[in-house]
Enzyme design. Sequence first.
Site, short mmCIF file in Angstrom:
data_model
loop_
_atom_site.label_atom_id
_atom_site.label_comp_id
_atom_site.label_asym_id
_atom_site.label_seq_id
_atom_site.Cartn_x
_atom_site.Cartn_y
_atom_site.Cartn_z
N ASP A 149 0.77 -1.23 0.00
CA ASP A 149 0.00 0.00 0.00
C ASP A 149 0.81 1.30 0.00
O ASP A 149 0.77 2.07 -0.95
CB ASP A 149 -0.94 0.01 1.21
CG ASP A 149 -1.84 -1.21 1.25
OD1 ASP A 149 -1.64 -2.13 0.44
OD2 ASP A 149 -2.75 -1.26 2.09
N GLU A 194 -0.58 -9.21 12.14
CA GLU A 194 -0.47 -8.83 10.73
C GLU A 194 0.97 -8.54 10.34
O GLU A 194 1.42 -8.90 9.25
CB GLU A 194 -1.35 -7.60 10.48
CG GLU A 194 -1.38 -7.13 9.05
CD GLU A 194 -2.28 -5.92 8.86
OE1 GLU A 194 -2.61 -5.60 7.70
OE2 GLU A 194 -2.67 -5.29 9.88
#
Length: 820
Positions: free
Chosen positions: A575, A772
């Site tokens: 991202d 994560e």
Amino acid sequence: MKFLSIIVVPALGVLANSAKADDSSILYNEVARAQNQSLLWGPYRPNLYFGVRPRIPKSFMGGLIWATVNEFQDISQKFRHTCEQGDDMKGYGWDEYDARTGGQQTIYDAGNGIDIKTMFVKIPGGSNGGSWATRVRGTLRKDSPPDLKTTIIFYASLEGLGSLEVENDADDLGYEGDVTLSGDSDGLGQYKVVVTAGRGFHPKANHPSAADKPLERTIVNSQTMQPEVLWQTKAILFKGLKEQVDEYLEEYGEDNVPPPWQVYTLKNNPGAGNIHMVQKVFEGDFEFDIIFNSASAKKEYFSSDVSKLIADKSVDFWNKFVAIFDTAPPFDVEVLQRFTSNMFSNLLGGLGYFHGDEFVDRSYAPEYDEENEGFWDETDKARNRKQEKLEGPFELFTTVPSRPFFPRGFLWDEGFHLLPIADWDLDLALEVVKSWFNLIDDDGWIGREQILGAEARSKVPAEFQIQYPHYANPPTLFFILDSFLAKLGALNGTTPPATENISKKMHITSVYQQSPELSTHYLKELYPKLKKHYYWFRKTQFGDLKSYDRDAFSSKEAYRWRGRTVRHILTSGLDDYPRPQPPHPGELHVDLISWMGMMTKSLKNIATMLGYTEDVAEYTTIESAILHNIDDLHWSEKEKCYCDATIDDYEENLLVCHKGYISIFPFLLGLIDAKSDKLGHILNLLGDEEELWSEYGIRSLSKKDEFYGTDENYWRGPIWINMNYLAVSQLLKYAQLPGPHQEKAKDLYSQLRLNLVKTVFESWTATGFAWEQYNPETGKGQRTQHFTGWTSLVVKIMNMPDLSEGKVVIEGLKKHHDEL
């Protein structure tokens, strides 16, 4: 015409003999039917702590909701249903799980002072996917009072056509024994769901209300709701609880209300409806069973059967688990076995079935071509025109990255998820791959994020719900097809070591590994979609070589992600990783051309197996051009790494180097020759503690980069296990290939493998969760908890061979675990 004899066993539909079908499509369809029967039922609602459904649209749904009710408080904060990161959990998830047989899950609910264990078993038989059962056990936590009161609700609902009703005779006071629901619905036929009386004490109340609703009985509340709101079960429950609270207040007044465990109950109202809530109230520990008996099965199952099934299937699981994921040194210690099982079981336990519509913008606005300077402002204005429409319904069988935060399908995550699953159950992995490619549109596009239906959309901000048919995502599903070919021995004509090891320990149950005809049929069916998807990439994600003076081997092979903004390229998966500034339509992205190289190579291998010689020749030409252009367009001789390219103010080509995952992408995808000087430079970058190396794993961005740790700090330093898995896999490959960099690769491999396992294990031990990403300075897990998607790749890392000759040890790991 001969038909292949099929035996459907609890673990898998296995070929029972070598009879060869004259028609491979008949053979294939028969096997697919058997496979789907064994995978029809499952929890398959991973967004819930426990939720069950079949792989049938608009069908039966069930789940659990619970709360402790010792006192009056904001009770809405106590009820558990959907997995939420804000719930006060000390960990939860599957301790053992097999999609074909079931498993055991423990939910450490510290906020409610009770641990909930669900033991789910699938029972094959009949023509409607078989039967299943769940044992629900509540155990007080050590710091909980012995008189802790818990209310727990099992609900069953029916979204579509059919019937579902309470079979017991009506009883105004509730039910003393088992509660039975009888149903009939499409794909399931006739069935019964029994909620047993169970074991445990029930609270008493010296209050008049207890006479009308004694809590030693089971409460049943039946309602008819609009099918589209049935997934909002918690809201339906709260509405029912409020109605009962209001009645108690009206009857007894605020000065004489019943105790909370009596107040927070539904009205006993059994009968017709499409949702039935079966509520129990316990004091202390408790246990009860939920048993789904399919009428098409020959046998009806009871709690005594469930006890044996739970024990037998647990033994079967561990026998299979040790055979497949038996950890290699230095991780072959007992303390790591539970960790390994937990990581894998939670990955596989995140398997879900999703059905519904989704928002897609098919306006094909010219701004979406991103051809002009300042294109990101143009595309933003185009998106703000709100030209999206609902499409579908679609269905998807997929694993999820995180049950509380990302309970839906993500295209680039899925390929990583399926790598361990393909070792465990290759046929299941191939079923998931097929499900994804069934979503492909006529142009070859697959939406990168699958947000199907209102329930899935409820977890996603509105601005992120829309899918765009010009947006791509890394094609990681090709990893699984490569793995498939490797397991078939179709890569370089050899059988990989992992498969050989498994074969020695246990019978390979994959029908595809057993039958060349089935394997070929599967690939022939899938191949046109793979090819269409590949050429969609080439058509929509091309990079501009013609408008600028760029010296490259090929004038065609260059690529650029669409969906670029100043701060992000969400479509790349990385991202906020730093890219050239400002964005430019002449940009070229090294990660995307690397993905195209990987995809080309994979398609070439598939076409080779299928005998498509013309396609093989075409892919071979493209692959050679891509490999040349990766070096010609993206290698920086100055920085000694790969870089994105852009166009400067003088319309000249410019390399922009932010050292990190992007800089090593051709290495990560295995596109560098073992004898290449460039490999040596990449290994130096990888092992430099001032750049990418940390004692916890490979950083996503160099410690020296100006953007390290800045802004969102998502892919600007933190350690991601999926990319580290690619790194350690390639290091293993190069460590086993003769060449000038073999010893360097071997040393980095051994140390990185140890560092990654320690990082994930120690954080899991301390917090009860996989995460994560991991902090590059402390190693602590961060961002999304219960991220049991690609973080579970640590299981495969532990299964890789030890090349350290005993030099790498895990001193202190067991001591650290025991202390925590």
